[in-house]
Design a protein around this motif. Structure first.
Motif, PDB file in Angstrom:
ATOM      1  N   ALA A 119      29.467  38.491  31.441  1.00 56.97           N
ATOM      2  CA  ALA A 119      30.610  39.078  32.145  1.00 56.97           C
ATOM      3  C   ALA A 119      31.715  39.432  31.151  1.00 56.97           C
ATOM      4  N   GLU A 120      31.993  38.505  30.233  1.00 53.87           N
ATOM      5  CA  GLU A 120      33.071  38.755  29.266  1.00 53.87           C
ATOM      6  C   GLU A 120      32.708  39.912  28.338  1.00 53.87           C
ATOM      7  N   LYS A 121      31.459  39.888  27.883  1.00 51.37           N
ATOM      8  CA  LYS A 121      31.021  40.928  26.943  1.00 51.37           C
ATOM      9  C   LYS A 121      31.113  42.323  27.581  1.00 51.37           C
ATOM     10  N   HIS A 122      30.778  42.411  28.846  1.00 50.24           N
ATOM     11  CA  HIS A 122      30.717  43.734  29.484  1.00 50.24           C
ATOM     12  C   HIS A 122      31.935  44.010  30.380  1.00 50.24           C
ATOM     13  N   ASN A 123      32.961  43.175  30.205  1.00 56.01           N
ATOM     14  CA  ASN A 123      34.214  43.364  30.945  1.00 56.01           C
ATOM     15  C   ASN A 123      33.987  43.448  32.463  1.00 56.01           C
ATOM     16  N   ALA A 124      33.129  42.568  32.935  1.00 53.20           N
ATOM     17  CA  ALA A 124      32.799  42.548  34.365  1.00 53.20           C
ATOM     18  C   ALA A 124      33.347  41.257  34.988  1.00 53.20           C
ATOM     19  N   GLY A 125      33.542  41.277  36.284  1.00 54.56           N
ATOM     20  CA  GLY A 125      34.026  40.074  36.972  1.00 54.56           C
ATOM     21  C   GLY A 125      32.872  39.200  37.426  1.00 54.56           C
ATOM     22  N   LEU A 126      33.135  37.910  37.544  1.00 52.82           N
ATOM     23  CA  LEU A 126      32.139  36.962  38.054  1.00 52.82           C
ATOM     24  C   LEU A 126      32.894  35.993  38.967  1.00 52.82           C
ATOM     25  N   TYR A 127      32.598  36.032  40.250  1.00 55.76           N
ATOM     26  CA  TYR A 127      33.358  35.241  41.234  1.00 55.76           C
ATOM     27  C   TYR A 127      32.415  34.448  42.130  1.00 55.76           C
ATOM     28  N   TYR A 128      32.821  33.217  42.502  1.00 53.08           N
ATOM     29  CA  TYR A 128      31.860  32.298  43.132  1.00 53.08           C
ATOM     30  C   TYR A 128      32.520  31.337  44.116  1.00 53.08           C
ATOM     31  N   GLU A 129      33.560  31.787  44.791  1.00 50.61           N
ATOM     32  CA  GLU A 129      34.224  30.895  45.762  1.00 50.61           C
ATOM     33  C   GLU A 129      33.229  30.343  46.788  1.00 50.61           C
ATOM     34  N   ALA A 130      32.301  31.184  47.223  1.00 53.75           N
ATOM     35  CA  ALA A 130      31.371  30.773  48.285  1.00 53.75           C
ATOM     36  C   ALA A 130      30.324  29.776  47.794  1.00 53.75           C
ATOM     37  N   ALA A 131      30.238  29.584  46.473  1.00 51.12           N
ATOM     38  CA  ALA A 131      29.199  28.686  45.953  1.00 51.12           C
ATOM     39  C   ALA A 131      29.545  27.213  46.185  1.00 51.12           C
ATOM     40  N   VAL A 132      30.811  26.919  46.391  1.00 50.98           N
ATOM     41  CA  VAL A 132      31.229  25.519  46.568  1.00 50.98           C
ATOM     42  C   VAL A 132      32.034  25.399  47.856  1.00 50.98           C
ATOM     43  N   CYS A 133      31.514  24.642  48.811  1.00 52.20           N
ATOM     44  CA  CYS A 133      32.243  24.328  50.050  1.00 52.20           C
ATOM     45  C   CYS A 133      32.522  25.544  50.938  1.00 52.20           C
ATOM     46  N   GLY A 134      31.627  26.498  50.968  1.00 52.67           N
ATOM     47  CA  GLY A 134      31.695  27.606  51.926  1.00 52.67           C
ATOM     48  C   GLY A 134      33.077  28.223  52.032  1.00 52.67           C
ATOM     49  N   ALA A 135      33.668  28.131  53.213  1.00 54.60           N
ATOM     50  CA  ALA A 135      34.934  28.822  53.479  1.00 54.60           C
ATOM     51  C   ALA A 135      36.147  28.167  52.807  1.00 54.60           C
ATOM     52  N   ILE A 136      36.021  26.923  52.375  1.00 51.87           N
ATOM     53  CA  ILE A 136      37.204  26.217  51.832  1.00 51.87           C
ATOM     54  C   ILE A 136      37.592  26.837  50.480  1.00 51.87           C
ATOM     55  N   PRO A 137      38.834  27.273  50.340  1.00 51.37           N
ATOM     56  CA  PRO A 137      39.216  27.955  49.088  1.00 51.37           C
ATOM     57  C   PRO A 137      39.485  26.972  47.941  1.00 51.37           C
ATOM     58  N   VAL A 138      38.495  26.190  47.614  1.00 48.92           N
ATOM     59  CA  VAL A 138      38.718  25.117  46.629  1.00 48.92           C
ATOM     60  C   VAL A 138      38.679  25.649  45.200  1.00 48.92           C
ATOM     61  N   ILE A 139      37.891  26.695  44.969  1.00 50.96           N
ATOM     62  CA  ILE A 139      37.830  27.249  43.606  1.00 50.96           C
ATOM     63  C   ILE A 139      39.165  27.911  43.279  1.00 50.96           C
ATOM     64  N   ARG A 140      39.610  28.776  44.188  1.00 47.77           N
ATOM     65  CA  ARG A 140      40.858  29.505  43.921  1.00 47.77           C
ATOM     66  C   ARG A 140      42.041  28.536  43.870  1.00 47.77           C
ATOM     67  N   THR A 141      42.011  27.543  44.727  1.00 49.34           N
ATOM     68  CA  THR A 141      43.096  26.558  44.699  1.00 49.34           C
ATOM     69  C   THR A 141      43.128  25.879  43.333  1.00 49.34           C
ATOM     70  N   THR A 142      41.950  25.504  42.849  1.00 48.32           N
ATOM     71  CA  THR A 142      41.889  24.791  41.567  1.00 48.32           C
ATOM     72  C   THR A 142      42.342  25.683  40.414  1.00 48.32           C
ATOM     73  N   ILE A 143      41.837  26.935  40.388  1.00 47.65           N
ATOM     74  CA  ILE A 143      42.150  27.742  39.196  1.00 47.65           C
ATOM     75  C   ILE A 143      43.490  28.462  39.282  1.00 47.65           C
ATOM     76  N   ASP A 144      43.947  28.745  40.495  1.00 44.91           N
ATOM     77  CA  ASP A 144      45.211  29.482  40.623  1.00 44.91           C
ATOM     78  C   ASP A 144      46.368  28.572  41.015  1.00 44.91           C
ATOM     79  N   SER A 145      46.215  27.905  42.143  1.00 40.39           N
ATOM     80  CA  SER A 145      47.375  27.215  42.714  1.00 40.39           C
ATOM     81  C   SER A 145      47.700  25.898  42.029  1.00 40.39           C
ATOM     82  N   LEU A 146      46.739  25.329  41.301  1.00 40.20           N
ATOM     83  CA  LEU A 146      46.991  24.011  40.692  1.00 40.20           C
ATOM     84  C   LEU A 146      47.081  24.094  39.164  1.00 40.20           C
ATOM     85  N   GLN A 147      47.458  25.285  38.680  1.00 38.07           N
ATOM     86  CA  GLN A 147      47.497  25.442  37.219  1.00 38.07           C
ATOM     87  C   GLN A 147      48.473  24.500  36.542  1.00 38.07           C
ATOM     88  N   ALA A 148      49.496  24.075  37.257  1.00 38.47           N
ATOM     89  CA  ALA A 148      50.519  23.225  36.636  1.00 38.47           C
ATOM     90  C   ALA A 148      50.120  21.755  36.657  1.00 38.47           C
TER      91      ALA A 148
END
Ligand code: HSE
Length: 425
Positions: A119-148
């Protein structure tokens, strides 16, 4: 309005859910994101299979290249499941510069380093929220909302099948095999339930989650794993009497440079927020040094809940100028400078069948005492055929010390029947 041409890899339960959501919610999605997703091709195994959704036959193909190699297709959405060939197909799509959205924890956990590098080499996105806990936004919460935050603990009920089974065993006192059969009949467990009941599914997910939480790769093979197939309803009942609920927890803790990552049946106090997460629901409880305690709760599986996360990733990808990638070095091994311990500390629930005669209790307590293990609660149930059930909860102790004590205790007069870790205050 931006038109994004999409290819689907797979069109089962989740694929149909995504198709349905994209179609039924089209107006709102346009309005909110300014994006229109046009599904151009869908990879299927069987063109003639009956599907929940009326999908035009001309979209279906059995040739992956019709999707991965089509220059018009900008985004590839994968829901085939399994590691191979899903990981190979995603890799091929990334190598063609396409953004990939996946719901596949197994393929991601085992091939993340390869997929992210492509993904990095070819400047492409790789997203996987649905891979962990279905509808629960745990990936985005971890990487975006809990950065501090420095996240120190993550404890999750991240497998719905096992939570359904344990909930019913606990509420009804039923045996594992009986509830499993029911779950299979209801479609809540697979015909081959190994991945769920032996903790593989949860281990893939905690490997992904803990890597994001700790900003360092925690590969699947360092995750200690123990499933629920050997859980005896009698221990759930004794635990309940002592104030604990049994859950299959996925746990990741970090203390400085030492981490532990594990999946195993775990007693938690009835008052713990995870204790009331029942049925096939999922929840992740975490502690960050600034945010303190937090719990995310919701549907961890199913067609619509998983589609909710997939479509949200599609919009997230479409609305970014540059792909978002984790910043840690993503190799298929534990990050440099980190150490994994198998000697974690927690309390322990222990059950013994003991001869009801003088000195047996003294033997048990002496063996524990020799390893510096202190008892917090102790309960003895009436003798049957000259045998008593002794159940105890220890104060916090090291895993290795407990195993050493159990080896010393286990003999004719005191047989070790169960050892279950206890977490949560
Ligand atoms: N089989 C999983 C579960 C769903 O029971 O939670 C998808 O990971």
């Amino acid at each position: 309005m931006r038109n994004i041409i999409v290819g689907f890899l797979g069109c089962g339960n989740i694929g149909c859910g995504v198709w349905k959501l994209l179609n039924e919610f089209e107006q709102d999605l346009h309005h909110r994101s300014g994006v229109h997703f046009q599904v151009k091709r869908i990879l299927v195994r069987d063109m003639k299979k009956k599907r929940d959704q009326a999908i035009p036959e001309e979209l279906l193909t059995t040739q992956v290249e019709d999707i991965t190699d089509d220059p018009e297709i900008e985004m590839v959405v994968e829901f085939m499941g399994g590691e191979i060939p899903a990981a190979q197909y995603m890799l091929r799509a990334l190598e063609h510069g396409k953004t990939v959205v996946t719901a596949n924890k197994m393929a991601l956990a085992l091939n993340w380093h390869l997929l992210q590098a492509a993904a990095e080499k070819h400047n492409a996105g790789l997203y996987y929220e649905a891979a962990v806990c279905g509808a629960i936004p745990v990936i985005r919460t971890t990487i975006d909302s809990l950065q501090a935050n420095r996240i120190e603990t993550m404890m999750g009920i991240i497998n719905g099948t096992t939570n359904y089974i344990l909930t019913r065993m606990s509420q009804e006192g039923s045996a594992y095999e009986d509830v499993l059969k029911d779950a299979q009949r209801l479609g809540l467990a697979e015909p081959d339930p190994t991945s769920d009941v032996e903790g593989f599914d949860a281990a893939y997910k905690i490997s992904i989650l803990s890597s994001l939480a700790f900003h360092a790769r925690v590969p699947f093979d360092v995750v200690y794993r123990e499933g629920i197939s050997k859980v005896d309803a009698v221990d759930i009942a004794y635990g309940k009497e002592l104030g604990y609920t049994l859950k299959l927890l996925a746990i990741a803790k970090r203390d400085g440079n030492v981490i532990d990552a594990r999946v195993h049946p775990t007693f938690i106090p009835h008052e713990h927020p995870l204790s009331s997460v029942n049925g096939s629901f999922n929840a992740v409880f975490l502690h960050g040094h600034a945010c303190q305690d937090m719990m995310l709760f919701g549907c961890g599986a199913g067609s619509a809940p998983t589609a909710s996360a997939v479509v949200s990733d599609m919009i997230y990808a479409a609305s970014r100028e540059k792909p978002h990638h984790p910043t840690f070095k993503n190799e298929n091994r534990l990050a440099d400078g980190l150490e994994v311990t198998n000697n974690w500390r927690c309390s322990f629930y222990l059950r013994f069948t003991a001869s009801d005669k003088p000195g047996v209790m003294a033997h048990i307590t002496a063996c524990l005492g020799n390893e510096g293990i202190s008892i917090r609660n102790l309960m003895q149930r009436e003798a049957v055929d000259g045998h008593a059930q002794i159940v105890l909860i220890t104060h916090e102790a090291g895993e290795c010390a407990v195993w050493k004590a159990l080896r010393a205790i286990d003999q004719n007069d005191a047989k070790v029947e169960a050892m279950i870790r206890v977490e949560g205050k």
